[in-house]
Design an enzyme around this catalytic site. Sequence first.
Site, PDB file in Angstrom:
ATOM      1  N   ASP A 283     -11.925   3.711   2.035  1.00 13.83           N
ATOM      2  CA  ASP A 283     -10.647   4.207   2.824  1.00 13.83           C
ATOM      3  C   ASP A 283      -9.807   5.208   2.455  1.00 13.83           C
ATOM      4  OD1 ASP A 283     -12.005   2.360   4.786  1.00 13.83           O
ATOM      5  OD2 ASP A 283     -10.286   0.816   4.170  1.00 13.83           O
TER       6      ASP A 283
ATOM      7  N   TRP B  22      -9.363   2.049  11.668  1.00 10.10           N
ATOM      8  CA  TRP B  22      -8.359   0.817  11.207  1.00 10.10           C
ATOM      9  C   TRP B  22      -7.249   0.663  12.450  1.00 10.10           C
ATOM     10  CZ3 TRP B  22      -3.676   2.795   7.968  1.00 10.10           C
ATOM     11  CH2 TRP B  22      -2.868   1.564   7.701  1.00 10.10           C
TER      12      TRP B  22
ATOM     13  N   ARG C  36     -18.554   3.251  -7.483  1.00 10.18           N
ATOM     14  CA  ARG C  36     -18.030   1.662  -7.736  1.00 10.18           C
ATOM     15  C   ARG C  36     -19.199   0.770  -8.479  1.00 10.18           C
ATOM     16  NH1 ARG C  36     -17.289  -1.307  -2.793  1.00 10.18           N
ATOM     17  NH2 ARG C  36     -15.694  -2.433  -3.649  1.00 10.18           N
TER      18      ARG C  36
ATOM     19  N   ASP D  87      -7.774   4.086  -0.917  1.00 10.82           N
ATOM     20  CA  ASP D  87      -6.379   4.560  -0.283  1.00 10.82           C
ATOM     21  C   ASP D  87      -5.775   5.830  -1.007  1.00 10.82           C
ATOM     22  OD1 ASP D  87      -6.882   2.516   1.193  1.00 10.82           O
ATOM     23  OD2 ASP D  87      -5.380   1.424   1.172  1.00 10.82           O
TER      24      ASP D  87
ATOM     25  N   TYR E 273     -15.853   4.066   1.955  1.00  9.82           N
ATOM     26  CA  TYR E 273     -15.649   4.567   3.321  1.00  9.82           C
ATOM     27  C   TYR E 273     -15.020   5.843   3.188  1.00  9.82           C
ATOM     28  CZ  TYR E 273     -16.585  -0.471   4.382  1.00  9.82           C
ATOM     29  OH  TYR E 273     -17.107  -1.856   4.466  1.00  9.82           O
TER      30      TYR E 273
ATOM     31  N   THR F  86       0.810  -1.197   0.084  1.00  7.50           N
ATOM     32  CA  THR F  86       0.105   0.019  -0.019  1.00  7.50           C
ATOM     33  C   THR F  86       0.856   1.200   0.185  1.00  7.50           C
ATOM     34  OG1 THR F  86      -1.884  -1.039   1.268  1.00  7.50           O
ATOM     35  CG2 THR F  86      -1.958   1.369   0.980  1.00  7.50           C
TER      36      THR F  86
ATOM     37  N   GLN G  68      -5.108  -1.195  -3.405  1.00  7.47           N
ATOM     38  CA  GLN G  68      -4.704  -0.027  -2.824  1.00  7.47           C
ATOM     39  C   GLN G  68      -3.884   0.670  -3.735  1.00  7.47           C
ATOM     40  OE1 GLN G  68      -4.428  -3.084  -1.444  1.00  7.47           O
ATOM     41  NE2 GLN G  68      -5.618  -3.076   0.656  1.00  7.47           N
TER      42      GLN G  68
ATOM     43  N   ARG H 131     -14.304   4.158   9.438  1.00  6.71           N
ATOM     44  CA  ARG H 131     -14.324   3.221  10.367  1.00  6.71           C
ATOM     45  C   ARG H 131     -12.740   3.045  10.965  1.00  6.71           C
ATOM     46  NH1 ARG H 131     -13.967  -2.030   5.945  1.00  6.71           N
ATOM     47  NH2 ARG H 131     -12.443  -1.082   4.503  1.00  6.71           N
TER      48      ARG H 131
END
Length: 344
Positions: free
Chosen positions: A192, A258, A212, A171, A220, A107, A146, A256
Amino acid sequence: MSVDRRSVCSGLAALAALGPSRLEAAGGFDAMVRHRGGTHDSLAAALAAAPPGDRPWRILLGRGKWEEKLAVRRPNLVLVGEDRRTSVLSASAAAGQAKPGGGSWGTYGSATLTVEAPGFVARNLTIENGFDYVANLRDRRVEGAQAVALALGDAADRSVIESVDLLGHQDTFYLRAGRAAVRDCLIAGSIDFIFGGAAALFERCEIRSRLRPGETLQGYVAAPSTPRAQPIGFVFDHCRLTREPGLPDGSVWLGRPWRAGGNPALLGAAAWLDCWMDAHVAPEGWTWMGYKGPGGYPMRLEPGDARFFEYRSRGPGGGRHAARRQLGDAQAARFRRVLGDWRP
């Protein structure tokens, strides 16, 4: 060497307003990256030309798409685009893809631009990760997918990101550590796409959720991995949460928690202050995130166990759902001081 960061940033703002021909006459840059007529024909060359030391090294990135994957390791590097929309730094790497020399990207390694030094300033340009995430949803050739546009690493601190478009999907913006001031930016992604353990103040940013296709869960926004000993993580102040066309109502979570590597010393912290939210934001706001506990057993960190808050949210996706903890006036004022004694 002490650097007056407010004077540096205000001076750069005045220079960028001059236009390309007058910029050269003003002599405000140490290097100018252009396809023609610059001091360097690549950003990599301009970075390599920076002398050792702490004095600011100012680079003008000209109009065009600069397909380079780079790391900044020199303190007080200042990168200013000639035009926010057309001065584009771009690469297309994702976690799981093979990298030159063997192995595969992770990542952090997927980032188009990685900052590994304090005092970095980026202004008036676009940084994107062009990995084709939507195509990968169809064929799943890359697991995870990612693909980071900008990463602020462990050695980054006092980073200023201003009037920058950060574009990606999963990401997009990795704020791994340190302190960051993020102002008047567009940050676009789906999963994320603002994540990490930094203490960061996002002011007047547009946070755009991307579609998506074919997916019920659309994404998120934030995934903070804030150290438990750090009182405040991400603070979004007077931001706008928008969406791409076709993205359904109630299909995106504010974030959320992590717990990177299952580390119990991490407890995500984020607050949304005076933000406008479109109807794509789920009524409950926050959701849980899984991690592996001792012995590799699957566990989950619930949003109620993390440090997630709101203050005066507005718009179709705002409101006072019972699961969305609210701050008072004094608490919100304290969160706005997330950067501590640093005044960028």
